[in-house]
Scaffold this motif. Structure first.
Motif, PDB file in Angstrom:
ATOM      1  N   SER A  74       0.727  -1.291  -0.097  1.00 23.11           N
ATOM      2  CA  SER A  74      -0.053  -0.099   0.039  1.00 23.11           C
ATOM      3  C   SER A  74       0.791   1.101   0.150  1.00 23.11           C
ATOM      4  O   SER A  74       0.471   2.241  -0.705  1.00 23.11           O
ATOM      5  CB  SER A  74      -0.744   0.039   1.076  1.00 23.11           C
ATOM      6  N   ARG A  75       2.021   1.276   0.475  1.00 22.31           N
ATOM      7  CA  ARG A  75       2.793   2.461   0.689  1.00 22.31           C
ATOM      8  C   ARG A  75       3.328   2.677  -0.596  1.00 22.31           C
ATOM      9  O   ARG A  75       3.938   3.833  -1.221  1.00 22.31           O
ATOM     10  CB  ARG A  75       3.974   2.269   1.609  1.00 22.31           C
ATOM     11  N   ARG A  76       3.372   1.863  -1.562  1.00 21.91           N
ATOM     12  CA  ARG A  76       3.808   1.864  -2.839  1.00 21.91           C
ATOM     13  C   ARG A  76       3.095   2.966  -3.690  1.00 21.91           C
ATOM     14  O   ARG A  76       3.471   3.350  -4.743  1.00 21.91           O
ATOM     15  CB  ARG A  76       4.106   0.668  -3.919  1.00 21.91           C
ATOM     16  N   VAL A  77       2.000   3.521  -3.100  1.00 24.90           N
ATOM     17  CA  VAL A  77       1.190   4.473  -3.772  1.00 24.90           C
ATOM     18  C   VAL A  77       2.085   5.787  -4.082  1.00 24.90           C
ATOM     19  O   VAL A  77       2.033   6.441  -5.115  1.00 24.90           O
ATOM     20  CB  VAL A  77      -0.012   5.038  -3.126  1.00 24.90           C
ATOM     21  N   VAL A  78       3.080   5.906  -3.345  1.00 35.40           N
ATOM     22  CA  VAL A  78       3.910   7.226  -3.202  1.00 35.40           C
ATOM     23  C   VAL A  78       4.938   6.781  -4.862  1.00 35.40           C
ATOM     24  O   VAL A  78       5.063   8.072  -5.265  1.00 35.40           O
ATOM     25  CB  VAL A  78       4.844   7.181  -2.171  1.00 35.40           C
ATOM     26  N   THR A 122      -7.319  -0.923  -5.004  1.00 37.92           N
ATOM     27  CA  THR A 122      -6.074  -1.098  -5.045  1.00 37.92           C
ATOM     28  C   THR A 122      -5.539  -1.551  -3.684  1.00 37.92           C
ATOM     29  O   THR A 122      -6.395  -1.377  -2.873  1.00 37.92           O
ATOM     30  CB  THR A 122      -5.312   0.313  -5.376  1.00 37.92           C
ATOM     31  N   ALA A 123      -4.235  -1.759  -3.326  1.00 41.20           N
ATOM     32  CA  ALA A 123      -3.677  -1.936  -2.014  1.00 41.20           C
ATOM     33  C   ALA A 123      -3.922  -0.843  -1.166  1.00 41.20           C
ATOM     34  O   ALA A 123      -3.887  -0.817  -0.126  1.00 41.20           O
ATOM     35  CB  ALA A 123      -2.361  -2.678  -2.230  1.00 41.20           C
ATOM     36  N   TRP A 124      -3.839   0.172  -1.771  1.00 38.88           N
ATOM     37  CA  TRP A 124      -3.811   1.714  -1.017  1.00 38.88           C
ATOM     38  C   TRP A 124      -5.443   2.280  -0.836  1.00 38.88           C
ATOM     39  O   TRP A 124      -5.501   3.421  -0.727  1.00 38.88           O
ATOM     40  CB  TRP A 124      -3.091   2.508  -1.572  1.00 38.88           C
ATOM     41  N   ASP A 125      -6.375   1.531  -1.146  1.00 37.77           N
ATOM     42  CA  ASP A 125      -7.565   2.173  -1.034  1.00 37.77           C
ATOM     43  C   ASP A 125      -8.075   3.043   0.533  1.00 37.77           C
ATOM     44  O   ASP A 125      -8.498   3.775   0.207  1.00 37.77           O
ATOM     45  CB  ASP A 125      -8.854   0.874  -1.105  1.00 37.77           C
ATOM     46  N   TRP A 126      -7.119   2.317   1.496  1.00 37.16           N
ATOM     47  CA  TRP A 126      -7.449   2.985   2.642  1.00 37.16           C
ATOM     48  C   TRP A 126      -6.751   4.375   2.661  1.00 37.16           C
ATOM     49  O   TRP A 126      -7.019   5.310   3.767  1.00 37.16           O
ATOM     50  CB  TRP A 126      -7.069   2.009   3.793  1.00 37.16           C
ATOM     51  N   TYR A 127      -6.022   4.844   1.736  1.00 37.20           N
ATOM     52  CA  TYR A 127      -5.404   6.147   1.672  1.00 37.20           C
ATOM     53  C   TYR A 127      -6.652   7.261   1.282  1.00 37.20           C
ATOM     54  O   TYR A 127      -6.438   8.453   1.659  1.00 37.20           O
ATOM     55  CB  TYR A 127      -4.465   6.321   0.626  1.00 37.20           C
ATOM     56  N   ASN A 128      -7.638   6.797   0.937  1.00 37.14           N
ATOM     57  CA  ASN A 128      -8.691   7.568   0.455  1.00 37.14           C
ATOM     58  C   ASN A 128      -8.419   8.671  -0.530  1.00 37.14           C
ATOM     59  O   ASN A 128      -9.093   9.660  -0.458  1.00 37.14           O
ATOM     60  CB  ASN A 128      -9.410   8.287   1.727  1.00 37.14           C
ATOM     61  N   TYR A 129      -7.495   8.514  -1.257  1.00 37.69           N
ATOM     62  CA  TYR A 129      -7.085   9.774  -2.269  1.00 37.69           C
ATOM     63  C   TYR A 129      -8.370   9.932  -3.333  1.00 37.69           C
ATOM     64  O   TYR A 129      -7.877  11.143  -3.662  1.00 37.69           O
ATOM     65  CB  TYR A 129      -5.843   9.322  -3.044  1.00 37.69           C
ATOM     66  N   VAL A 130      -9.084   9.226  -3.457  1.00 34.93           N
ATOM     67  CA  VAL A 130     -10.178  10.002  -4.392  1.00 34.93           C
ATOM     68  C   VAL A 130     -10.868  10.953  -3.750  1.00 34.93           C
ATOM     69  O   VAL A 130     -11.297  11.824  -4.346  1.00 34.93           O
ATOM     70  CB  VAL A 130     -11.287   8.506  -4.575  1.00 34.93           C
ATOM     71  N   ARG A 131     -10.772  11.069  -2.199  1.00 37.62           N
ATOM     72  CA  ARG A 131     -11.593  12.306  -1.893  1.00 37.62           C
ATOM     73  C   ARG A 131     -10.882  13.473  -2.077  1.00 37.62           C
ATOM     74  O   ARG A 131     -11.495  14.614  -2.100  1.00 37.62           O
ATOM     75  CB  ARG A 131     -11.468  12.112  -0.190  1.00 37.62           C
ATOM     76  N   VAL A 132      -9.653  13.563  -2.694  1.00 31.80           N
ATOM     77  CA  VAL A 132      -8.952  14.834  -2.773  1.00 31.80           C
ATOM     78  C   VAL A 132      -9.323  15.298  -3.813  1.00 31.80           C
ATOM     79  O   VAL A 132      -9.413  16.442  -4.365  1.00 31.80           O
ATOM     80  CB  VAL A 132      -7.235  14.538  -3.105  1.00 31.80           C
TER      81      VAL A 132
END
Length: 509
Positions: free
Chosen positions: A88-92, A108-118
């Motif tokens: 999930s950290r690979r989103v960077v 994706t593995a990084w769903d919990w980052y919630n970047y769609v909200r940005v």
């Protein structure tokens, strides 16, 4: 790629149109923002002001927002193999290649980052609408407010309105602009330079209506002051100077004048780079803070676990618990860090703010964010830092940059060396012109590391297209089509068909 775009749009419409953005520019909660029975006293005004700050912070607390929008999109950050939740950290790394559709994709593995909200600007418009209504009510008159209080509150609400527009411009480019209370018309997006020029005109008359400092030290930095307004005016001028090239001399001149006023008249200072001095700056409410979102464990403030920038770059003993924080989640690549702090040039920041700076591994540690450790060995918490937005050192370096652009090199070097001297760094003694301008850019990268300025500096100065400054540069076509923006949620169109989404992300290739 067309399938990826279609999938993204579908995901956004389902995810966002079923939530708080069902109505364009909806304002909640109603009892705080509407109704004449709520604007009857100074306490009511204070409640609305607090609500503005709170709503804005809620938006940037949704994810690792400062890092994602302001630091990682030029390719210098990598996930540390072996770190917790490595996949999930690979989103960077997708942020670093500007693959924003993958960053915000579902599943994706990084769903919990919630970047769609940005991509959803609704909450920002709720802040703006709150400010508009409050200003209107203050202008109508509120019992018990003196003329001085009235002017101060109008200035503070105007600051938050303009700050929110500035923040959105850097994220989305053109935005819908309005200042009327209870606004409901479906307006089209307005050119970002025009929006910021209106904000400059809107904010200038209020600069002297806020104090340099409040009598209550608890409000220092955490509430807008005259220094906050000056910092925002400087930033808006410098952004427009990068895009409105025919008027750039005017923008630089205003920035230089504002910086001179701040340095000569303001009560701000640079703290020494000692453990106590720097811990005070990062804790907040210091004489170096121009504007921040103050957070404290003492107030049980609910920070999202990964929202502080330092979360990704701290390990034990700066981050607890020890058993799962043996290494940092991410690191900055050594070639970039070596550019920041060249060997042979004295600079205390290189050792004081970092451990294992050139490790290319999870041993990399941004100790800059680790001086306020309070947790015991069993608590999974980040250090108790503020969310810094504008700092005195930032304004000094904008001052130096504007002076250099005006060919006032001697003055520019004097401001630049204020920062170099605090860092116990080799003073700048080079030539003027482009060499000086480039050095000031790198000094901003050094001094403001992790504070959310680097990517926006790359964009506004067009250095994002130069591989000397960005590991993954854009080409001119991408830049002109605004690949530097974030995708804008299709939910913005649900009740406003005049909205045109960000073209680059609809025709991404």
């Amino acid at each position: 790629m067309m399938k990826k775009t279609a999938k993204w749009i579908t995901v956004l419409i389902v995810a966002l149109t079923t939530s708080s953005c069902k109505e364009f520019l909806t304002v909640q909660p109603v009892d705080r923002l509407t109704g004449n029975n709520f604007y009857l006293s100074k306490d009511d005004v204070e409640a609305n002001v607090a609500n503005m700050y709170s709503m804005f912070f809620e938006k940037i607390n949704e994810s690792w927002v400062i890092g994602a929008i302001g630091e990682t999109r030029s390719g210098e950050v990598f996930a540390s193999p072996g770190a917790n939740s490595y996949s999930s950290r690979r989103v960077v790394e997708f942020l670093g290649t500007n693959d924003m559709l993958t960053v915000i994709s579902a599943g994706t593995a990084w769903d919990w980052y919630n970047y769609v909200r940005v991509t959803d600007w609704t909450r920002y418009y709720q802040v703006i609408q709150t400010a508009n209504i409050l200003i209107s009510k203050l202008e109508e008159g509120i019992p018990g407010l003196s003329d001085t209080d009235k002017a101060r509150y109008i200035a503070e609400a105007t600051f938050m309105r303009c700050f929110t527009y500035f923040w959105m411009v850097r994220l989305y480019g053109d935005v819908v602009y309005y200042t009327e209370p209870y606004h409901a018309d479906g307006l089209a997006r307005e050119a970002m330079v025009s929006v910021l020029n209106k904000c400059l005109e809107d904010l200038r008359p209020h600069k002297n209506n806020l104090p340099w400092q409040f009598p209550d030290p608890a409000l220092k930095g955490a509430r807008a002051s005259r220094g906050s307004i000056i910092a925002l005016l400087m930033h808006m001028n410098m952004w427009n100077a990068g895009f409105d090239r025919n008027r750039r001399e005017q923008y630089y001149a205003e920035t230089a004048a504002l910086g001179t006023e701040l340095i000569q008249q303001g009560p701000y200072r640079l703290y020494p780079l000692t453990e106590d001095g720097w811990a005070t700056v990062m804790k907040g409410r210091s004489d170096e803070s121009l504007f921040e979102f103050y957070r404290s464990i003492n107030y049980q403030d609910a920070n999202a676990a990964l929202s502080p920038f330092g979360d990704h770059f701290l390990r034990w003993p700066y981050k607890f618990p020890r058993f799962n924080n043996q290494i940092s989640h991410c690191y900055f690549i050594d070639t970039y860090m070596a550019k920041l702090y060249p060997a042979g040039l004295a600079d205390k920041r290189a050792d004081f703010w970092f451990d294992d700076m050139l490790s290319n591994s999870g041993q990399f540690t941004a100790v800059k964010f680790g001086f306020n450790v309070y947790a015991s060995g069993n608590e999974d918490r980040n250090p108790d830092n503020t969310f810094m937005i504008f700092r005195y050192a930032d304004a000094i370096l904008l001052h130096a940059e504007a002076l250099a652009e005006l060919s006032r090199d001697t003055e520019a070097i004097a401001s630049l060396n204020l920062i170099r001297n605090r860092a116990e760094a080799t003073p700048y003694s080079g030539t003027g012109g482009q060499e000086l301008k480039d050095f000031i850019f790198w000094e901003r990268c050094r001094e403001l590391f992790g504070e959310g300025h680097r990517y926006f500096d790359l964009v506004r100065t067009q250095r994002i297209m130069n591989p000397t400054f960005a590991r993954n540069p854009m080409n001119s076509d991408q830049y002109n089509r605004r690949a530097w923006t974030w995708p804008l949620s299709p939910a913005a169109r649900v009740n406003n068909p005049n909205i045109v989404l960000n073209e680059y992300w609809l025709n991404f290739r």
